[in-house]
Design a protein around this motif. Sequence first.
Motif, PDB file in Angstrom:
ATOM      1  N   PRO A  64       0.804  -1.228   0.000  1.00 14.24           N
ATOM      2  CA  PRO A  64       0.000   0.000   0.000  1.00 14.24           C
ATOM      3  C   PRO A  64       0.839   1.282   0.000  1.00 14.24           C
ATOM      4  CG  PRO A  64      -0.739  -1.486   1.735  1.00 14.24           C
ATOM      5  CD  PRO A  64       0.490  -2.078   1.128  1.00 14.24           C
ATOM      6  N   GLU A  65       1.934   1.293   0.722  1.00 13.97           N
ATOM      7  CA  GLU A  65       2.763   2.502   0.760  1.00 13.97           C
ATOM      8  C   GLU A  65       3.434   2.741  -0.585  1.00 13.97           C
ATOM      9  OE1 GLU A  65       3.870   6.004   1.895  1.00 13.97           O
ATOM     10  OE2 GLU A  65       2.547   4.735   3.088  1.00 13.97           O
ATOM     11  N   GLU A  66       3.855   1.675  -1.223  1.00 13.40           N
ATOM     12  CA  GLU A  66       4.455   1.807  -2.554  1.00 13.40           C
ATOM     13  C   GLU A  66       3.428   2.334  -3.558  1.00 13.40           C
ATOM     14  OE1 GLU A  66       6.207  -1.258  -5.833  1.00 13.40           O
ATOM     15  OE2 GLU A  66       6.813  -1.575  -3.754  1.00 13.40           O
ATOM     16  N   ARG A  67       2.209   1.843  -3.467  1.00 14.36           N
ATOM     17  CA  ARG A  67       1.157   2.298  -4.383  1.00 14.36           C
ATOM     18  C   ARG A  67       0.824   3.764  -4.117  1.00 14.36           C
ATOM     19  NH1 ARG A  67      -2.271  -0.514  -7.743  1.00 14.36           N
ATOM     20  NH2 ARG A  67      -0.318  -1.582  -8.089  1.00 14.36           N
ATOM     21  N   ARG A  68       0.753   4.177  -2.846  1.00 14.88           N
ATOM     22  CA  ARG A  68       0.512   5.588  -2.519  1.00 14.88           C
ATOM     23  C   ARG A  68       1.596   6.456  -3.128  1.00 14.88           C
ATOM     24  NH1 ARG A  68      -2.670   7.702   1.515  1.00 14.88           N
ATOM     25  NH2 ARG A  68      -1.044   9.170   2.066  1.00 14.88           N
ATOM     26  N   GLN A  69       2.853   6.012  -3.021  1.00 13.48           N
ATOM     27  CA  GLN A  69       3.967   6.769  -3.591  1.00 13.48           C
ATOM     28  C   GLN A  69       3.838   6.864  -5.099  1.00 13.48           C
ATOM     29  OE1 GLN A  69       5.351   8.522  -0.726  1.00 13.48           O
ATOM     30  NE2 GLN A  69       6.672   8.661  -2.482  1.00 13.48           N
ATOM     31  N   GLN A  70       3.395   5.789  -5.735  1.00 14.48           N
ATOM     32  CA  GLN A  70       3.191   5.785  -7.182  1.00 14.48           C
ATOM     33  C   GLN A  70       2.175   6.853  -7.570  1.00 14.48           C
ATOM     34  OE1 GLN A  70       1.684   2.025  -8.576  1.00 14.48           O
ATOM     35  NE2 GLN A  70       1.413   2.757 -10.659  1.00 14.48           N
ATOM     36  N   VAL A  71       1.104   6.970  -6.804  1.00 10.42           N
ATOM     37  CA  VAL A  71       0.064   7.955  -7.093  1.00 10.42           C
ATOM     38  C   VAL A  71       0.588   9.370  -6.847  1.00 10.42           C
ATOM     39  CG1 VAL A  71      -2.237   8.754  -6.427  1.00 10.42           C
ATOM     40  CG2 VAL A  71      -1.795   6.304  -6.654  1.00 10.42           C
ATOM     41  N   ILE A  72       1.332   9.566  -5.771  1.00  8.04           N
ATOM     42  CA  ILE A  72       1.902  10.878  -5.468  1.00  8.04           C
ATOM     43  C   ILE A  72       2.879  11.305  -6.566  1.00  8.04           C
ATOM     44  CG2 ILE A  72       3.452  12.116  -3.887  1.00  8.04           C
ATOM     45  CD1 ILE A  72       2.043  10.572  -1.588  1.00  8.04           C
ATOM     46  N   GLU A  73       3.689  10.369  -7.047  1.00  9.93           N
ATOM     47  CA  GLU A  73       4.623  10.681  -8.139  1.00  9.93           C
ATOM     48  C   GLU A  73       3.866  11.103  -9.390  1.00  9.93           C
ATOM     49  OE1 GLU A  73       7.895  10.975  -8.069  1.00  9.93           O
ATOM     50  OE2 GLU A  73       7.982  10.402  -5.965  1.00  9.93           O
ATOM     51  N   ALA A  74       2.754  10.446  -9.664  1.00 10.45           N
ATOM     52  CA  ALA A  74       1.927  10.820 -10.815  1.00 10.45           C
ATOM     53  C   ALA A  74       1.399  12.246 -10.631  1.00 10.45           C
ATOM     54  CB  ALA A  74       0.773   9.836 -10.987  1.00 10.45           C
ATOM     55  N   ALA A  75       0.996  12.587  -9.412  1.00  8.66           N
ATOM     56  CA  ALA A  75       0.516  13.944  -9.137  1.00  8.66           C
ATOM     57  C   ALA A  75       1.636  14.958  -9.356  1.00  8.66           C
ATOM     58  CB  ALA A  75      -0.024  14.038  -7.709  1.00  8.66           C
ATOM     59  N   PHE A  76       2.854  14.638  -8.933  1.00 10.14           N
ATOM     60  CA  PHE A  76       3.991  15.536  -9.162  1.00 10.14           C
ATOM     61  C   PHE A  76       4.204  15.772 -10.650  1.00 10.14           C
ATOM     62  CE2 PHE A  76       6.403  14.257  -5.026  1.00 10.14           C
ATOM     63  CZ  PHE A  76       5.659  15.165  -4.297  1.00 10.14           C
ATOM     64  N   ARG A  77       4.150  14.704 -11.443  1.00  6.01           N
ATOM     65  CA  ARG A  77       4.352  14.856 -12.883  1.00  6.01           C
ATOM     66  C   ARG A  77       3.283  15.767 -13.492  1.00  6.01           C
ATOM     67  NH1 ARG A  77       5.479   9.348 -12.225  1.00  6.01           N
ATOM     68  NH2 ARG A  77       3.448   8.705 -13.084  1.00  6.01           N
ATOM     69  N   LEU A  78       2.045  15.632 -13.027  1.00  6.27           N
ATOM     70  CA  LEU A  78       0.972  16.481 -13.542  1.00  6.27           C
ATOM     71  C   LEU A  78       1.149  17.936 -13.128  1.00  6.27           C
ATOM     72  CD1 LEU A  78      -2.100  14.140 -13.093  1.00  6.27           C
ATOM     73  CD2 LEU A  78      -1.110  14.925 -15.238  1.00  6.27           C
ATOM     74  N   VAL A  79       1.628  18.166 -11.926  1.00  8.00           N
ATOM     75  CA  VAL A  79       1.866  19.542 -11.479  1.00  8.00           C
ATOM     76  C   VAL A  79       2.909  20.199 -12.371  1.00  8.00           C
ATOM     77  CG1 VAL A  79       2.840  20.954  -9.621  1.00  8.00           C
ATOM     78  CG2 VAL A  79       1.132  19.220  -9.078  1.00  8.00           C
ATOM     79  N   ILE A  80       3.932  19.455 -12.727  1.00  6.37           N
ATOM     80  CA  ILE A  80       4.986  20.000 -13.590  1.00  6.37           C
ATOM     81  C   ILE A  80       4.413  20.403 -14.950  1.00  6.37           C
ATOM     82  CG2 ILE A  80       7.078  19.396 -14.880  1.00  6.37           C
ATOM     83  CD1 ILE A  80       7.837  17.668 -12.386  1.00  6.37           C
ATOM     84  N   VAL A  81       3.545  19.573 -15.502  1.00  2.00           N
ATOM     85  CA  VAL A  81       3.007  19.807 -16.838  1.00  2.00           C
ATOM     86  C   VAL A  81       1.849  20.800 -16.838  1.00  2.00           C
ATOM     87  CG1 VAL A  81       1.837  18.694 -18.786  1.00  2.00           C
ATOM     88  CG2 VAL A  81       3.743  17.550 -17.663  1.00  2.00           C
ATOM     89  N   ASP A  82       0.889  20.617 -15.917  1.00  3.57           N
ATOM     90  CA  ASP A  82      -0.370  21.362 -15.953  1.00  3.57           C
ATOM     91  C   ASP A  82      -0.549  22.368 -14.820  1.00  3.57           C
ATOM     92  OD1 ASP A  82      -1.117  19.828 -18.159  1.00  3.57           O
ATOM     93  OD2 ASP A  82      -2.097  18.308 -16.920  1.00  3.57           O
ATOM     94  N   GLY A  83       0.394  22.418 -13.894  1.00  2.00           N
ATOM     95  CA  GLY A  83       0.205  23.266 -12.721  1.00  2.00           C
ATOM     96  C   GLY A  83      -0.737  22.589 -11.735  1.00  2.00           C
ATOM     97  N   ILE A  84      -0.793  23.114 -10.546  1.00  3.35           N
ATOM     98  CA  ILE A  84      -1.612  22.483  -9.506  1.00  3.35           C
ATOM     99  C   ILE A  84      -3.095  22.488  -9.863  1.00  3.35           C
ATOM    100  CG2 ILE A  84      -2.000  24.483  -8.021  1.00  3.35           C
ATOM    101  CD1 ILE A  84      -1.153  22.382  -5.715  1.00  3.35           C
ATOM    102  N   GLU A  85      -3.507  23.479 -10.655  1.00  4.70           N
ATOM    103  CA  GLU A  85      -4.912  23.556 -11.064  1.00  4.70           C
ATOM    104  C   GLU A  85      -5.282  22.410 -11.992  1.00  4.70           C
ATOM    105  OE1 GLU A  85      -2.699  26.053 -12.098  1.00  4.70           O
ATOM    106  OE2 GLU A  85      -2.880  27.168 -10.234  1.00  4.70           O
ATOM    107  N   GLY A  86      -4.301  21.834 -12.650  1.00  7.56           N
ATOM    108  CA  GLY A  86      -4.545  20.763 -13.600  1.00  7.56           C
ATOM    109  C   GLY A  86      -4.566  19.373 -13.000  1.00  7.56           C
ATOM    110  N   VAL A  87      -4.404  19.287 -11.697  1.00  5.87           N
ATOM    111  CA  VAL A  87      -4.369  17.984 -11.037  1.00  5.87           C
ATOM    112  C   VAL A  87      -5.778  17.607 -10.595  1.00  5.87           C
ATOM    113  CG1 VAL A  87      -3.438  16.670  -9.094  1.00  5.87           C
ATOM    114  CG2 VAL A  87      -2.012  18.360 -10.250  1.00  5.87           C
ATOM    115  N   SER A  88      -6.288  16.526 -11.168  1.00  5.09           N
ATOM    116  CA  SER A  88      -7.578  15.976 -10.748  1.00  5.09           C
ATOM    117  C   SER A  88      -7.379  14.494 -10.446  1.00  5.09           C
ATOM    118  CB  SER A  88      -8.626  16.148 -11.845  1.00  5.09           C
ATOM    119  OG  SER A  88      -8.336  15.307 -12.938  1.00  5.09           O
ATOM    120  N   LEU A  89      -8.286  13.916  -9.693  1.00  6.46           N
ATOM    121  CA  LEU A  89      -8.173  12.495  -9.386  1.00  6.46           C
ATOM    122  C   LEU A  89      -8.178  11.665 -10.664  1.00  6.46           C
ATOM    123  CD1 LEU A  89     -10.439  12.061  -6.243  1.00  6.46           C
ATOM    124  CD2 LEU A  89      -7.954  12.133  -6.349  1.00  6.46           C
TER     125      LEU A  89
END
Length: 73
Positions: free
Chosen positions: A7-32
């Motif tokens: 579960p912790e590894e999967r949470r980290q995987q999701v958080i990393e995906a959120a980081f990648r989206l912030v880089i590309v789309d900004g924080i406003e572009g991050v949706s579930l």
Amino acid sequence: MPARIDPEERRQQVIEAAFRLVIVDGIEGVSLRKVADESGLNIGSVRHYFDGHHDLLTAAAEEAGDRMGRRLA
């Protein structure tokens, strides 16, 4: 028998995906939904690990803060 997911590894995987989206789309572009797509999971799996959008962004901010703290130490 299905493989067990850490579960912790999967949470980290999701958080990393959120980081990648912030880089590309900004924080406003991050949706579930976008995070789910970016991490290769379905939205139900993302919701299993995070209660919602705010919870995911909070976890990502905490992870970013932890990383900065380790770099400064």
